[in-house]
Design an enzyme around this catalytic site. Sequence first.
Site, PDB file in Angstrom:
ATOM      1  N   ASN A  50       5.498  -0.484   4.761  1.00  0.00           N
ATOM      2  CA  ASN A  50       5.828   0.079   3.456  1.00  0.00           C
ATOM      3  C   ASN A  50       4.527   0.541   2.771  1.00  0.00           C
ATOM      4  OD1 ASN A  50       4.824  -2.583   2.876  1.00  0.00           O
ATOM      5  ND2 ASN A  50       5.761  -2.420   0.856  1.00  0.00           N
ATOM      6  N   PRO A  51       4.604   1.206   1.611  1.00  0.00           N
ATOM      7  CA  PRO A  51       3.403   1.808   1.036  1.00  0.00           C
ATOM      8  C   PRO A  51       2.263   0.851   0.720  1.00  0.00           C
ATOM      9  CG  PRO A  51       5.322   2.861   0.113  1.00  0.00           C
ATOM     10  CD  PRO A  51       5.831   1.715   0.956  1.00  0.00           C
ATOM     11  N   CYS A  52       2.545  -0.381   0.407  1.00  0.00           N
ATOM     12  CA  CYS A  52       1.438  -1.309   0.086  1.00  0.00           C
ATOM     13  C   CYS A  52       1.083  -2.252   1.219  1.00  0.00           C
ATOM     14  CB  CYS A  52       1.791  -2.093  -1.169  1.00  0.00           C
ATOM     15  SG  CYS A  52       1.844  -1.051  -2.636  1.00  0.00           S
ATOM     16  N   GLU A  80       2.651  -4.831   2.802  1.00  0.00           N
ATOM     17  CA  GLU A  80       3.097  -6.215   2.978  1.00  0.00           C
ATOM     18  C   GLU A  80       4.354  -6.342   3.832  1.00  0.00           C
ATOM     19  OE1 GLU A  80       5.149  -4.952  -0.875  1.00  0.00           O
ATOM     20  OE2 GLU A  80       3.279  -4.547   0.194  1.00  0.00           O
ATOM     21  N   GLY A  99      10.120   3.514  -1.786  1.00  0.00           N
ATOM     22  CA  GLY A  99       8.860   3.938  -1.199  1.00  0.00           C
ATOM     23  C   GLY A  99       9.011   4.006   0.309  1.00  0.00           C
TER      24      GLY A  99
END
Length: 606
Positions: free
Chosen positions: A291-293, A295, A116
């Site tokens: 990153n995509p989320c 964290e 990702g």
Amino acid sequence: MAHDPFTSGISRHIWDTKYRYREGETEHDRSIEDTWRRVARTLAAVERDPAAWESRFYAALADFRFLPGGRIQAGAGTRRRVTLFNCFVMGIIEDSMDGIFDGLKEGALTMQQGGGVGYDFSTLRPSGTTARSVGAVASGPVSFMQIWDAMCATLLSTGARRGAMMATLRCDHPDVERFIEAKQAADRLRHFNLSVLVTDAFMQAIREDADWPLVFPLEGEARAGDEIVERDWSGAAGPLPCRVFRRVRARALWDKLMRATYDYAEPGVIFIDRINRLNNLWYDERISATNPCGEIPLPPYGACDLGSINLTCFVRAPFMEQATLDWDGLGSTVEIAVRMMDNVIDASQFPLAKQAERARGTRRIGLGLTGLADTLILLGLHYGEEAARARAAEIMRVICHTAYRTSIALAREKGGFPFLNREKHLAGEFIRGLPEDIREGIRRFGIRNSHLTAIAPTGTISLLANNVSSGLEPVYDFHYSRRVLELDGTYGEYALVDHALDFWRGLHGDDPLPRTFVSTQQLAPEAHLAMQAALQPFVDNSISKTINVPERYSFEEFKDIYARADNLGLKGCTTFRPNPVTGAILKIAEQPENAPLCCSVEREAD
């Protein structure tokens, strides 16, 4: 009869479709034990005594005690050309046609291998401005994001596993309002998560009800009448002269951001100055994307491998007055997990040479937890109460400090990470808050990894581990159904029962549930914020957390969540309120599911 680690159909399905190693009709992994053995053997191969470490690694993986990130479980020890890293942030996008399409190509190569990606689009000039070198009028960052979105959709059509992307934009970029509105149509940018990079100065302007300048770095000489200010900017080592395009009321811009998030669940907010201030590598890098989320905040070409400790495996005497945690077992599993994740860096391939250089130079890892909410229930604690937050903080403190001590021991054995400057590292704000023995260890021996802790969403690997609650989230619901993709391309429907409820029924049948069986729908947003704030001091990367907000929640109450997140010292905030564009994430009973594409179980970042 052999022990079956799976207690639910969806768990077996997740293993079979996502992590089982097969080539055509050949099934290399005949059981999940084979998967654990494959991962353990691959990560032990970089050790001086591979056989000894393989057995220790296998023991940590067995029965889902330690859950490496999905890319590790799917790719380690296979003959596939894939990366074992879940998370990447791509390079700075140069504000030119060559630079834009170079960035697009690098993202495509990274996603093709399973990573990702995150991008900061702040370096692209605002719409309507003229590129002096060619005389063309710029279309702005949001229009170029559509090219990335199309690329991602094309990759998915070829069978790529996932296409999660994060796009960020500075709160003072002239196109920030277009960015805020970018996903308000159901067919636009569906493969992106969006977050606005919010600075301390912007939050101060909101508090003071001040005007807020929207600016962009000056190209060439200033023209007569231009207002010039100096600003730190994405991709620059220091402040740049920037032209003021216009001014808006800070509170009006904040309300526009909050209204979009209230109505459409995006963009999220990243408190970027706090992230950089607390970055252990403050002396070596500047961060403007995640990153995509969310964290893992990362510098250009940064990468991070993820893993989570399944806390439910360490509860002793569940549902009894003497219920407690096996602290020794937790600590020893953390020690093994850190070593395994450090070995991932040496065992993995990388889509780009610059990613390999950054990953090996920093040896960044992100070890976190999952099953927290179920663990609290097993311990007789209510997620929304102070006693639960205190226990959760204690758990994360043990994970964090054990991880740091393990990394120091690894540095003694194998050497510290190459980009380490001990004196400056010890001056970092997060490091200064660690116990004295850890700081003294870094001073004497260095440390193997620049960063060690992160709390990921863990949606898929938590389903694999017999549907334990994910990450630090509350239990979404104790009964629900989930629609997932089968190997033949069709969708199957699975009825899910939460792990803690399943455990209770095994012991007590249909006896009434204790009051500690609390789900997301029963918790106020304040309880979510408080739990995230309780764990944040022990997380040197960041935390992926979605604060579920009832549809009936008023806008005035809602927008205060983000101000409170800032006041609590969080690094970011994301909320989800059911809405016509993204629907509901999961479905209770028979409600239709319409999950955001980048957050569906097919393409989660774990």
